[in-house]
Design a protein around this motif. Structure first.
Motif, PDB file in Angstrom:
ATOM      1  N   ALA A 161       0.844  -1.316   0.116  1.00 41.15           N
ATOM      2  CA  ALA A 161      -0.026   0.178   0.277  1.00 41.15           C
ATOM      3  C   ALA A 161       0.592   1.530   0.429  1.00 41.15           C
ATOM      4  N   ALA A 162       1.404   1.819   0.706  1.00 37.26           N
ATOM      5  CA  ALA A 162       2.463   1.899   0.606  1.00 37.26           C
ATOM      6  C   ALA A 162       3.325   2.451  -0.813  1.00 37.26           C
ATOM      7  N   ARG A 163       4.252   1.664  -0.883  1.00 35.75           N
ATOM      8  CA  ARG A 163       4.420   1.833  -2.203  1.00 35.75           C
ATOM      9  C   ARG A 163       3.689   2.278  -3.632  1.00 35.75           C
ATOM     10  N   SER A 164       2.311   1.985  -3.532  1.00 33.35           N
ATOM     11  CA  SER A 164       1.262   1.570  -4.500  1.00 33.35           C
ATOM     12  C   SER A 164       1.090   3.399  -4.060  1.00 33.35           C
ATOM     13  N   ALA A 165       0.656   4.147  -3.100  1.00 34.66           N
ATOM     14  CA  ALA A 165       0.506   5.606  -3.074  1.00 34.66           C
ATOM     15  C   ALA A 165       1.826   6.998  -3.393  1.00 34.66           C
ATOM     16  N   ALA A 166       3.005   6.103  -2.830  1.00 27.45           N
ATOM     17  CA  ALA A 166       3.866   7.012  -3.118  1.00 27.45           C
ATOM     18  C   ALA A 166       4.628   6.814  -4.901  1.00 27.45           C
ATOM     19  N   ALA A 167       3.385   5.495  -5.645  1.00 22.62           N
ATOM     20  CA  ALA A 167       4.141   5.646  -6.741  1.00 22.62           C
ATOM     21  C   ALA A 167       2.918   7.355  -7.354  1.00 22.62           C
ATOM     22  N   ARG A 168       1.950   6.826  -6.791  1.00 25.70           N
ATOM     23  CA  ARG A 168       0.182   8.370  -7.234  1.00 25.70           C
ATOM     24  C   ARG A 168       0.904   9.606  -6.360  1.00 25.70           C
ATOM     25  N   GLY A 169       1.800   9.590  -5.571  1.00 26.69           N
ATOM     26  CA  GLY A 169       1.939  10.523  -5.012  1.00 26.69           C
ATOM     27  C   GLY A 169       0.810  11.369  -4.015  1.00 26.69           C
ATOM     28  N   ALA A 170       0.793  10.019  -3.419  1.00 22.64           N
ATOM     29  CA  ALA A 170      -0.434  10.098  -2.552  1.00 22.64           C
ATOM     30  C   ALA A 170       0.255  10.153  -1.006  1.00 22.64           C
ATOM     31  N   ARG A 171      -0.207  10.250  -0.049  1.00 25.56           N
ATOM     32  CA  ARG A 171       0.295  10.517   1.441  1.00 25.56           C
ATOM     33  C   ARG A 171      -0.762   8.784   2.076  1.00 25.56           C
ATOM     34  N   LEU A 172       0.024   7.965   2.045  1.00 23.72           N
ATOM     35  CA  LEU A 172      -0.734   6.498   2.987  1.00 23.72           C
ATOM     36  C   LEU A 172      -0.577   7.218   5.020  1.00 23.72           C
ATOM     37  N   GLY A 173      -2.131   7.313   5.516  1.00 26.81           N
ATOM     38  CA  GLY A 173      -2.111   6.888   6.897  1.00 26.81           C
ATOM     39  C   GLY A 173      -2.301   5.624   6.896  1.00 26.81           C
ATOM     40  N   LEU A 174      -1.906   5.279   8.274  1.00 24.30           N
ATOM     41  CA  LEU A 174      -1.845   4.000   8.983  1.00 24.30           C
ATOM     42  C   LEU A 174      -2.679   4.195  10.700  1.00 24.30           C
ATOM     43  N   VAL A 175      -4.208   3.503  10.861  1.00 28.02           N
ATOM     44  CA  VAL A 175      -4.505   2.775  11.307  1.00 28.02           C
ATOM     45  C   VAL A 175      -4.440   1.917  12.146  1.00 28.02           C
ATOM     46  N   TRP A 176      -3.980   2.051  13.143  1.00 27.62           N
ATOM     47  CA  TRP A 176      -3.701   0.443  13.968  1.00 27.62           C
ATOM     48  C   TRP A 176      -4.380   0.050  15.218  1.00 27.62           C
ATOM     49  N   PHE A 177      -5.203  -1.182  14.734  1.00 33.63           N
ATOM     50  CA  PHE A 177      -6.674  -0.999  15.493  1.00 33.63           C
ATOM     51  C   PHE A 177      -5.588  -2.297  16.601  1.00 33.63           C
TER      52      PHE A 177
ATOM     53  N   VAL B  88      -7.725  10.848  12.345  1.00 32.44           N
ATOM     54  CA  VAL B  88      -7.138  10.395  11.230  1.00 32.44           C
ATOM     55  C   VAL B  88      -7.331  11.864  10.304  1.00 32.44           C
ATOM     56  N   ASP B  89      -8.385  12.649  10.418  1.00 32.51           N
ATOM     57  CA  ASP B  89      -8.529  13.772  10.061  1.00 32.51           C
ATOM     58  C   ASP B  89      -6.815  14.568  10.638  1.00 32.51           C
ATOM     59  N   ALA B  90      -6.757  14.482  11.085  1.00 32.84           N
ATOM     60  CA  ALA B  90      -5.152  15.168  12.058  1.00 32.84           C
ATOM     61  C   ALA B  90      -4.162  14.898  10.999  1.00 32.84           C
ATOM     62  N   LEU B  91      -3.936  13.523  10.766  1.00 30.96           N
ATOM     63  CA  LEU B  91      -2.757  12.616  10.120  1.00 30.96           C
ATOM     64  C   LEU B  91      -3.019  13.734   8.854  1.00 30.96           C
ATOM     65  N   ASP B  92      -3.996  13.990   8.035  1.00 29.44           N
ATOM     66  CA  ASP B  92      -3.276  15.421   6.810  1.00 29.44           C
ATOM     67  C   ASP B  92      -2.975  14.151   5.603  1.00 29.44           C
ATOM     68  N   VAL B  93      -3.991  13.055   5.458  1.00 23.94           N
ATOM     69  CA  VAL B  93      -3.326  11.946   4.161  1.00 23.94           C
ATOM     70  C   VAL B  93      -4.494  11.917   3.623  1.00 23.94           C
ATOM     71  N   ASP B  94      -4.178  11.534   2.554  1.00 23.02           N
ATOM     72  CA  ASP B  94      -5.507  10.971   1.234  1.00 23.02           C
ATOM     73  C   ASP B  94      -5.666   9.685   1.284  1.00 23.02           C
ATOM     74  N   GLU B  95      -4.929   8.941   1.505  1.00 20.93           N
ATOM     75  CA  GLU B  95      -5.474   7.199   1.756  1.00 20.93           C
ATOM     76  C   GLU B  95      -5.059   6.916   3.088  1.00 20.93           C
ATOM     77  N   VAL B  96      -5.676   5.838   3.626  1.00 20.98           N
ATOM     78  CA  VAL B  96      -5.741   5.484   4.887  1.00 20.98           C
ATOM     79  C   VAL B  96      -5.579   3.619   4.323  1.00 20.98           C
TER      80      VAL B  96
END
Length: 264
Positions: A79-95, A176-184
């Motif tokens: 997911a991180a590699r794919s997000a980087a390739a798209r220029g997107a910022r990835l957030g991770l929510v760890w329950f 999660v809003d405060a992370l300022d990411v495009d994808e999670v």
């Protein structure tokens, strides 16, 4: 073996055509001097899962089912590699009841499941630390309530956000809003739940989340964001009766995860 039984039990409740079984080594594996127990097996699972994930069609979002939390290494890396390739910022929510932020030097057990998030941040044993590390400031620990001292120090120093189990239902969306990411990416270790509502885990921790709060938090984490993957881990029933007793809860969580991957 309980983790294998748990993963198979979940699979049996899913449409056969929607699942792919990733074979794991039957042997214990060797630490190879890394400080990670069963290092060779962990590395093999990472490679095999990555190979399977590479076959997932574009736009078809995978839910990876463990096993323990170590399976998330390959999934979140993808997911991180794919997000980087798209220029997107990835957030991770760890329950998770535990932060999984140890290193081989700090881990009391050597179990990789307690190190996987630290590896995803780019730190850990050679060959397991992610080559596509996530920024700690793009991570939320959700429902976490049992940290080793050095994990707690790292959380404070790195700026990782923490939302307690008692605040999940109404507090996670803002975090999660405060992370300022495009994808999670959404990771769920079932020990995030309170043992009073779910006991099919190997290390239950008191004062966990209710099922309603967990499913509401999954919806909040995905609202207005693109979910690019999810994981469900650590179902470890002690007997067939425990599978039956926990089945309804499992299906509610699976439903919430799959709904989140469809939500935009």
């Amino acid at each position: 073996m309980r983790l294998i039984d748990g993963a198979e039990a979940i699979r049996e409740d899913l449409p056969p055509g929607a699942t792919v079984r990733v074979e794991v080594p039957l042997g214990a594996g060797d630490g190879m001097g890394t400080g990670v127990a069963r290092y060779s097996s962990v590395a093999t699972v990472r490679e095999r899962l990555a190979t399977v994930l590479d076959t997932v069609p574009e736009g078809d979002l995978p839910v990876v089912i463990g096993g323990d939390c170590g399976v998330e290494l390959a999934a979140v890396e993808r997911a991180a590699r794919s997000a980087a390739a798209r220029g997107a910022r990835l957030g991770l929510v760890w329950f998770d009841a535990h932060p999984d932020l140890n290193t081989p030097a700090t881990s009391p057990s050597g179990a990789f499941c307690g190190m996987v998030l630290r590896a995803l941040l780019g730190e850990g044993a050679e060959g397991l630390a992610s080559a596509a590390p996530i920024d700690p400031k793009h991570v939320v620990l959700a429902g976490t309530r049992n940290m080793d001292d050095q994990e707690a120090e790292f959380v404070q120093a790195s700026g990782i956000a923490v939302v307690g189990a008692d605040a999940l239902g109404d507090g996670l969306g803002a975090a999660v809003d405060a992370l300022d990411v495009d994808e999670v990416y959404l990771h769920v270790d079932l020990d995030v739940l309170d043992p009073g509502v779910f006991d099919g885990v190997t290390d239950p921790q008191p004062f966990g989340a209710s099922v309603a709060d967990l499913t509401a938090a999954l919806a909040a984490a995905s609202a207005g964001r693109t979910v690019v993957g999810a994981g469900l881990t650590m179902f470890a029933p002690a007997s067939p009766d425990d599978v039956i007793g926990d089945q309804a809860t499992i299906l509610r969580v699976v439903s919430a995860l799959t709904a989140s991957t469809r939500r935009r």
